[in-house]
Structures are given as C-alpha cells and as structure tokens.
Design an enzyme around this catalytic site. Structure first.
Site, PDB file in Angstrom:
ATOM      1  N   LYS A 164     -31.022-119.858  -6.407  1.00 14.20           N
ATOM      2  CA  LYS A 164     -31.086-120.279  -7.823  1.00 14.20           C
ATOM      3  C   LYS A 164     -29.750-119.992  -8.487  1.00 14.20           C
ATOM      4  O   LYS A 164     -28.973-119.130  -8.026  1.00 14.20           O
ATOM      5  CB  LYS A 164     -32.213-119.563  -8.568  1.00 14.20           C
ATOM      6  CG  LYS A 164     -32.127-118.021  -8.615  1.00 14.20           C
ATOM      7  CD  LYS A 164     -31.240-117.425  -9.680  1.00 14.20           C
ATOM      8  CE  LYS A 164     -31.230-115.897  -9.679  1.00 14.20           C
ATOM      9  NZ  LYS A 164     -30.115-115.287 -10.380  1.00 14.20           N
TER      10      LYS A 164
ATOM     11  N   PRO B 106     -25.721-116.200   0.435  1.00  7.86           N
ATOM     12  CA  PRO B 106     -25.013-114.912   0.529  1.00  7.86           C
ATOM     13  C   PRO B 106     -25.730-113.810  -0.253  1.00  7.86           C
ATOM     14  O   PRO B 106     -26.456-114.095  -1.204  1.00  7.86           O
ATOM     15  CB  PRO B 106     -23.645-115.216  -0.087  1.00  7.86           C
ATOM     16  CG  PRO B 106     -23.791-116.482  -0.835  1.00  7.86           C
ATOM     17  CD  PRO B 106     -24.965-117.225  -0.283  1.00  7.86           C
TER      18      PRO B 106
ATOM     19  N   GLN C  75     -25.889-110.190  -2.539  1.00  4.77           N
ATOM     20  CA  GLN C  75     -25.202-109.610  -3.714  1.00  4.77           C
ATOM     21  C   GLN C  75     -24.387-110.680  -4.438  1.00  4.77           C
ATOM     22  O   GLN C  75     -23.239-110.473  -4.817  1.00  4.77           O
ATOM     23  CB  GLN C  75     -24.294-108.453  -3.289  1.00  4.77           C
ATOM     24  CG  GLN C  75     -25.087-107.237  -2.800  1.00  4.77           C
ATOM     25  CD  GLN C  75     -24.291-105.956  -2.952  1.00  4.77           C
ATOM     26  OE1 GLN C  75     -23.129-105.903  -2.565  1.00  4.77           O
ATOM     27  NE2 GLN C  75     -24.907-104.925  -3.512  1.00  4.77           N
ATOM     28  N   ALA C  76     -25.017-111.838  -4.588  1.00  7.82           N
ATOM     29  CA  ALA C  76     -24.304-112.988  -5.124  1.00  7.82           C
ATOM     30  C   ALA C  76     -24.874-113.467  -6.454  1.00  7.82           C
ATOM     31  O   ALA C  76     -24.325-114.361  -7.085  1.00  7.82           O
ATOM     32  CB  ALA C  76     -24.359-114.133  -4.107  1.00  7.82           C
ATOM     33  N   GLY C  77     -26.037-112.921  -6.874  1.00 11.12           N
ATOM     34  CA  GLY C  77     -26.689-113.404  -8.100  1.00 11.12           C
ATOM     35  C   GLY C  77     -27.385-114.728  -7.873  1.00 11.12           C
ATOM     36  O   GLY C  77     -27.690-115.451  -8.829  1.00 11.12           O
ATOM     37  N   LEU C  78     -27.677-115.051  -6.609  1.00 13.07           N
ATOM     38  CA  LEU C  78     -28.287-116.342  -6.281  1.00 13.07           C
ATOM     39  C   LEU C  78     -29.772-116.214  -5.931  1.00 13.07           C
ATOM     40  O   LEU C  78     -30.410-117.196  -5.538  1.00 13.07           O
ATOM     41  CB  LEU C  78     -27.527-116.999  -5.114  1.00 13.07           C
ATOM     42  CG  LEU C  78     -26.061-117.317  -5.399  1.00 13.07           C
ATOM     43  CD1 LEU C  78     -25.347-117.786  -4.126  1.00 13.07           C
ATOM     44  CD2 LEU C  78     -25.939-118.399  -6.486  1.00 13.07           C
ATOM     45  N   GLY C  79     -30.307-115.005  -6.040  1.00 18.15           N
ATOM     46  CA  GLY C  79     -31.750-114.792  -5.843  1.00 18.15           C
ATOM     47  C   GLY C  79     -32.230-114.992  -4.423  1.00 18.15           C
ATOM     48  O   GLY C  79     -33.411-115.309  -4.212  1.00 18.15           O
ATOM     49  N   GLY C  80     -31.367-114.785  -3.439  1.00 22.82           N
ATOM     50  CA  GLY C  80     -31.741-115.038  -2.038  1.00 22.82           C
ATOM     51  C   GLY C  80     -32.958-114.234  -1.586  1.00 22.82           C
ATOM     52  O   GLY C  80     -33.928-114.801  -1.068  1.00 22.82           O
ATOM     53  N   GLY C  81     -32.928-112.921  -1.795  1.00 25.15           N
ATOM     54  CA  GLY C  81     -34.042-112.068  -1.373  1.00 25.15           C
ATOM     55  C   GLY C  81     -35.311-112.411  -2.140  1.00 25.15           C
ATOM     56  O   GLY C  81     -36.410-112.445  -1.574  1.00 25.15           O
TER      57      GLY C  81
ATOM     58  N   ASP D 291     -36.898-111.541 -10.378  1.00 21.74           N
ATOM     59  CA  ASP D 291     -36.517-112.943 -10.157  1.00 21.74           C
ATOM     60  C   ASP D 291     -37.507-113.700  -9.271  1.00 21.74           C
ATOM     61  O   ASP D 291     -37.381-114.921  -9.114  1.00 21.74           O
ATOM     62  CB  ASP D 291     -35.136-113.025  -9.470  1.00 21.74           C
ATOM     63  CG  ASP D 291     -34.008-112.677 -10.425  1.00 21.74           C
ATOM     64  OD1 ASP D 291     -34.269-112.554 -11.633  1.00 21.74           O
ATOM     65  OD2 ASP D 291     -32.864-112.542  -9.948  1.00 21.74           O
TER      66      ASP D 291
HETATM   67  O1  C5P Z   1     -36.427-106.422 -10.719  1.00 24.56           O
HETATM   68  P1  C5P Z   1     -35.343-106.125  -9.752  1.00 24.56           P
HETATM   69  O2  C5P Z   1     -35.772-105.134  -8.700  1.00 24.56           O
HETATM   70  O3  C5P Z   1     -34.730-107.341  -9.146  1.00 24.56           O
HETATM   71  O4  C5P Z   1     -34.192-105.435 -10.594  1.00 24.56           O
HETATM   72  C1  C5P Z   1     -33.150-104.705  -9.995  1.00 24.56           C
HETATM   73  C2  C5P Z   1     -32.472-103.859 -11.043  1.00 24.56           C
HETATM   74  O5  C5P Z   1     -31.751-104.691 -11.964  1.00 24.56           O
HETATM   75  C3  C5P Z   1     -33.410-103.052 -11.918  1.00 24.56           C
HETATM   76  O6  C5P Z   1     -33.698-101.816 -11.348  1.00 24.56           O
HETATM   77  C4  C5P Z   1     -32.604-102.885 -13.202  1.00 24.56           C
HETATM   78  O7  C5P Z   1     -31.631-101.878 -13.047  1.00 24.56           O
HETATM   79  C5  C5P Z   1     -31.837-104.194 -13.291  1.00 24.56           C
HETATM   80  N1  C5P Z   1     -32.507-105.207 -14.135  1.00 24.56           N
HETATM   81  C6  C5P Z   1     -32.516-105.036 -15.517  1.00 24.56           C
HETATM   82  N2  C5P Z   1     -33.126-105.984 -16.295  1.00 24.56           N
HETATM   83  C7  C5P Z   1     -33.704-107.076 -15.755  1.00 24.56           C
HETATM   84  C8  C5P Z   1     -33.691-107.262 -14.350  1.00 24.56           C
HETATM   85  C9  C5P Z   1     -33.074-106.305 -13.577  1.00 24.56           C
HETATM   86  O8  C5P Z   1     -31.995-104.054 -16.050  1.00 24.56           O
HETATM   87  N3  C5P Z   1     -34.257-107.982 -16.544  1.00 24.56           N
END
Ligand code: C5P
Length: 287
Positions: free
Chosen positions: A18, A100, A102-108, A142
């Site tokens: 995404k 990839p 740690q890319a902000g692409l929501g892979g996991g 996500d």
């Molecule tokens: O929900 P997820 O496990 O993907 O979030 C990872 C980390 O990103 C959270 O522990 C939090 O530190 C941060 N996060 C946040 N606000 C969000 C989503 C994520 O602070 N809306």
C-alpha cells in the site's frame, strides 16, 4: 484396488503493498499510538502466499533475512484465526517476498490480512470479511485496510477503515532507499520534536474526493531528521520533474506521481507499479 482419495489443495494469493496518498497525524493518544487520517491505496507491487492445510504451522520464505518464527505477522494471523474460531487447524505457507521491509509499504500487514483470508477460505468458515477486518486490528494498525476494496480513508490508529471510490488505473514509481526506517522510532521522534495537530481535519478527505488531490505525509519531517539523505532524495526527484514525491507511511520509501524520467540512483530500488482494487468477493489479483 481402491486408493484413498487425497485432496491436496493449495491457495495462491497475491498480497499487495500500500501507499499512503496523504497521511495526517492528528493527536497522540494515551495508549502511545497516534490518531491519524490517511488515504491508503493498494498497488500492484506485492508478495505471493502459497497456503495449504497442514498437520502443523510451517512458514518458509524465499528471502532468508525475513524471520519465519512466531514474530512473523503471517503466523500471528494463523494464531489469531485459531483463537477466534476455536478450530485446531494448521497451515503450511510459502511466502514469495517482493515488498521491501521497513519501507512504509505495509508488507507484513498485507501478508497478515492475506493469510487471514486464506485461513477463512481453506477452513470453509465463511466468516464475513468485515469480521476478519475487525479481528485483524489486533495484529497491527495497518492490517484492517487490506480488507477494504483497495482505496480507503483510515482513521483512529489506522484501524477504522472507510471504503472510498476507486481512483482509476494510475501508474506510479515506488523508490526504496537501501536503509529502512523503524515505525516506532519515527513516531517517537514525531512526538518529541513536532507538536501534532489536535483538530480533525475533515477537509482532507473531502478535498481528495472532489479531485483536488493533495499528497503529503506528516511523518516526513521526523523521518528526515533520522535520515537526512531521504530529504535529499525527495528534492532530487522533485527537481527531476515529478509532480508529487511523497514518503509512504513511516518510510523509508517514496512514491512518485507524474511524468518524469528517473535519475541514475545508486542504492535505491525502483518499482514501476499501479493502483489496484478488488471486488468484494475476491482477494486482490494482478493481471
Ligand atoms: O500497530 P503497529 O504494531 O503496526 O504499530 C507499530 C508502532 O507504530 C506502534 O507501537 C506505535 O509506536 C507506532 N504507531 C503509532 N500510531 C499509529 C500506528 C503506529 O504511534 N497510528
């Protein structure tokens, strides 16, 4: 002589990445998360999950750097499915990774949503996708987005998903610099150095829907503080003539919209991709 009939059924499902077309951070919450407002869009860059029923959980991945133990969101999704349904079913999963990390692409997150969909299909439990979506918020903020039809406005910590009309067959480049960014670290930096907007800005999504698309990401400043090379890359791509160059999620990847030639870049992986959507009864597919 009669042989027993064995049905070996394997589902092969596409698991899309995404991008966040805009991402506004609204406020810091008492539980440590941040309230946000973001338009998420699924794209044709994605992984493939080959899933079948098995006598135990078994996850393998073509990328050896990905952990395949219980920390992997695919196995978290399987455990969640068992907990919610009470069924003692186990799955063999072979994951072909293209998105990839740690890319902000929501892979996991996409892999987890795809796995929940696969569990529901293989177990023939016919759980409505709205329920799977609700459950999936327990895996990560996500994950619920991927149960939308591919274009959605997400609020809360990301888990409140409102489907939006499809935006059409838009093509884009996604660029992933070699270094990744940790989501908690980017959010932590944001709360320390950048006061967040306390007002819910309802006009963002309304503006978006009326066609005056505006693309931005409130996490960019924090990400650029952690890695100043990212700002240099964004400026270089804008200079090149792209109309919009915006970081996706908590980075470190960017998406580029508009007609421009890509410069020669070292240590950056480039994906040529496009927006995708799905129908309510089918999972995502790429043609
Ligand atoms: O929900 P997820 O496990 O993907 O979030 C990872 C980390 O990103 C959270 O522990 C939090 O530190 C941060 N996060 C946040 N606000 C969000 C989503 C994520 O602070 N809306």
């Amino acid at each position: 002589m009669k042989f027993p009939t064995v049905f070996l059924f394997m589902l092969s499902l596409f698991s899309p990445a995404k991008v966040n077309l805009f991402l506004r951070i609204l406020s810091k919450r008492n539980d440590g998360y941040h309230n946000l407002s973001s338009v998420f869009q699924a794209v044709s860059l994605g992984d493939v999950l080959n899933v079948s029923l098995h006598h135990k959980d078994e996850l393998t991945c073509d990328n050896p750097s990905l952990p395949v133990d219980g920390s992997n969101l695919v196995l978290k999704a399987v455990q969640l499915f068992r907990n919610k349904t009470g069924l003692k079913l186990y799955f063999k999963v072979q994951l072909n990774k293209k998105i990839p990390f740690q890319a902000g692409l929501g892979g996991g997150s996409s892999n987890a949503a795809t796995m929940l969909w696969a569990c529901n299909q293989l177990a023939k439990t016919f759980i409505p996708s709205a329920i799977l979506q609700q459950w999936s918020g327990e895996i990560g903020s996500d994950v619920p987005f991927f149960f939308s039809l591919g274009t959605a406005h997400c609020t809360g910590r990301g888990e409140c998903v409102h489907d939006l009309p499809f935006l059409g067959d838009q093509s884009l480049f996604i660029l992933k610099p070699q270094g990744g960014l940790s989501t908690p670290e980017v959010f932590r930096r944001l709360s320390v150095n950048h006061p967040v907007c306390e007002q819910v800005n309802r006009t963002d999504v309304e503006t978006f829907l009326t066609g005056s698309f505006s693309y931005f990401n409130d996490l960019e400043k924090a990400a650029f503080e952690i890695n100043p090379e990212l700002l240099k890359l964004k400026l270089l791509l804008l200079e090149q003539g792209f109309k919009h160059v915006v970081m996706s999620g908590s980075g470190s990847s960017f998406f580029c919209l508009g007609e421009a030639a890509l410069p020669k870049l070292s240590n950056v992986t480039i994906f040529s991709t496009r927006f995708i959507n799905r129908s309510a009864s089918n999972w995502y597919k790429v043609s």
